[in-house]
Each structure stands twice: as C-alpha cells, then as structure tokens.
Design a protein around this motif. Structure first.
Motif, short mmCIF file in Angstrom:
data_model
loop_
_atom_site.label_atom_id
_atom_site.label_comp_id
_atom_site.label_asym_id
_atom_site.label_seq_id
_atom_site.Cartn_x
_atom_site.Cartn_y
_atom_site.Cartn_z
N SER A 19 -1.77 19.41 16.25
CA SER A 19 -2.35 20.14 17.24
C SER A 19 -2.88 21.36 16.66
CB SER A 19 -1.34 20.74 18.38
OG SER A 19 -1.05 19.49 18.94
N GLY A 20 -2.14 22.08 15.76
CA GLY A 20 -2.71 23.13 15.18
C GLY A 20 -3.86 22.95 14.16
N LEU A 21 -3.80 21.88 13.40
CA LEU A 21 -4.79 21.40 12.56
C LEU A 21 -6.28 21.11 13.43
CD1 LEU A 21 -5.55 20.68 9.76
CD2 LEU A 21 -5.17 18.26 10.31
N TYR A 22 -5.95 20.59 14.37
CA TYR A 22 -7.13 20.26 15.23
C TYR A 22 -7.71 21.65 15.78
CZ TYR A 22 -9.93 18.32 18.96
OH TYR A 22 -10.96 17.71 20.07
N MET A 23 -6.82 22.40 16.13
CA MET A 23 -7.22 23.58 16.86
C MET A 23 -8.13 24.50 15.92
SD MET A 23 -6.96 24.96 19.84
CE MET A 23 -6.59 26.53 20.58
N MET A 24 -7.82 24.51 14.63
CA MET A 24 -8.55 25.41 13.73
C MET A 24 -9.89 24.86 13.51
SD MET A 24 -5.65 25.70 10.44
CE MET A 24 -6.91 24.84 9.48
N PHE A 25 -10.25 23.64 13.94
CA PHE A 25 -11.62 23.13 13.81
C PHE A 25 -12.27 22.66 14.92
CE2 PHE A 25 -9.35 22.13 9.52
CZ PHE A 25 -10.05 23.17 8.77
N ALA A 26 -11.65 23.09 16.20
CA ALA A 26 -12.27 22.34 17.34
C ALA A 26 -12.48 23.64 18.28
CB ALA A 26 -11.05 21.87 17.94
N ALA A 27 -13.70 23.45 19.22
CA ALA A 27 -14.04 24.17 20.20
C ALA A 27 -13.84 23.51 21.55
CB ALA A 27 -15.59 24.41 20.02
N CYS A 28 -14.02 24.43 22.43
CA CYS A 28 -13.88 23.85 24.12
C CYS A 28 -14.52 22.83 24.39
CB CYS A 28 -13.53 24.95 24.71
SG CYS A 28 -13.53 24.48 26.47
N GLY A 57 -5.42 23.12 25.45
CA GLY A 57 -4.86 22.18 25.99
C GLY A 57 -5.25 21.00 25.57
N THR A 58 -6.49 20.77 25.27
CA THR A 58 -7.16 19.46 24.72
C THR A 58 -6.56 19.23 23.53
OG1 THR A 58 -9.19 19.88 26.17
CG2 THR A 58 -9.28 18.48 24.20
N ALA A 59 -6.52 20.51 22.58
CA ALA A 59 -5.81 20.25 21.20
C ALA A 59 -4.68 19.98 21.16
CB ALA A 59 -6.02 21.64 20.48
N GLY A 60 -3.54 20.32 22.30
CA GLY A 60 -2.46 19.94 22.37
C GLY A 60 -2.18 18.32 22.82
N LEU A 61 -3.16 18.00 23.57
CA LEU A 61 -3.10 16.55 24.13
C LEU A 61 -3.48 15.56 22.79
CD1 LEU A 61 -2.89 14.62 26.49
CD2 LEU A 61 -5.58 14.98 26.61
N VAL A 62 -4.54 15.84 22.16
CA VAL A 62 -5.02 15.15 21.12
C VAL A 62 -4.11 15.27 19.93
CG1 VAL A 62 -6.52 15.16 19.05
CG2 VAL A 62 -7.52 15.50 21.39
#
Length: 161
Positions: free
Chosen positions: A108-117, A130-135
C-alpha cells in the motif's frame, strides 16, 4: 520353482528410517528422487521427508539412488553432518496474519508513493489513500496465497475449453 521376493526399496528405506530414528510405526516417510545438474555433470539424489508431527517436517538429502542406499546411510542421517538436513515448521495463524499485514502495509505504501486519486487526480487525497489500501490488500492477498487467485483466473478463462 523357486519363489523370489522382491523388496520395494522405498518401503525398506521407510522401515530403516523409522528404526534408526526410533519413530512410531505410523510416521509418514516420503521418498523421492531428484536430478541435480552441476555444470556438465548430472546426478540423482534421494530426498527423504519425515513428517514427525503435525507441525514439523524433516527433509534429508542423500546423493544416491534409492536402490543404492544402505542402512549405514540412514544412520549417518541421524548422527553425521555429511548429508543435507532441513527442518520445516508450519506457521501459526498469527504468523500468517502478521506476514499478511506487513505485505499489505508495504505494498500500500509503495502504491501510495506513485499514485494519485482516481477521482480528483490529487496526490494525498483520502479517496486515493483508501484506493491504495485496497490495491495493497489485494496484492498482499495474492502474494500470500498466490495459488488460489491463479487457479481462479485459470478456471474462469479455460473453464469451457
């Protein structure tokens, strides 16, 4: 006419392992052959897996074919360090949950670093977190139990064929 009795080498090795290690008669002993390739040479090993109890599995490797193994080789498993010996212990439920939570937080942290809403396009939006946590949870579940999702997808794609 003479009667010949053929002894299955696997059954004989199982009996030797139970006798040498002083195990209960109902102990499960698996014997498998494995081919080892080292450079230009190829050899056959015998892997002896002893399921001593519900939580432990002992695995021994002898660099011989099952037909060539003698009782002395089995005794060396117990006393010597000349053969490979691995102990596998099954994890508890808390171990699985801990490993899953670590993978979930990491992915989740790795995805959150490079993701936008996905809704507004901003970085750090609560919906994006929330989306990063789900993914991250889905990927952690696939990492933890990778066989299940692969069988599910394979079954869906190739069910009718």
């Amino acid at each position: 006419m003479t009667e010949q009795t053929t002894i299955n080498p696997n059954q004989q090795i199982q009996g030797w392992v139970i006798e040498a290690f002083n195990l209960p008669k109902k102990t499960v002993v698996d014997i498998n052959k494995r081919e080892c390739i080292e450079g230009q040479r190829s050899s056959m090993d015998t892997i002896i897996t002893v399921h001593s109890c519900r939580d432990h599995t002992h695995e021994y490797t002898i660099p011989k074919l099952p037909n060539n193994i003698r009782y002395e080789d089995i005794e060396l498993l117990r006393t010597g360090n000349e053969h490979e010996h691995h102990i596998y212990k099954k994890n508890t439920v808390l171990g699985y949950l801990f490993r899953f939570s670590i993978w979930w937080l990491s992915l989740s942290g790795l995805y959150m670093m490079f993701a936008a809403c996905p809704c507004c396009g901003q970085v750090g939006c609560p919906v994006g977190a929330g989306t990063a946590g789900l993914v991250g949870g889905v990927f952690a579940l696939c990492k933890q139990n990778w066989r299940g999702p692969i069988r599910f997808i394979y079954g869906r794609l190739f069910r009718g064929k």
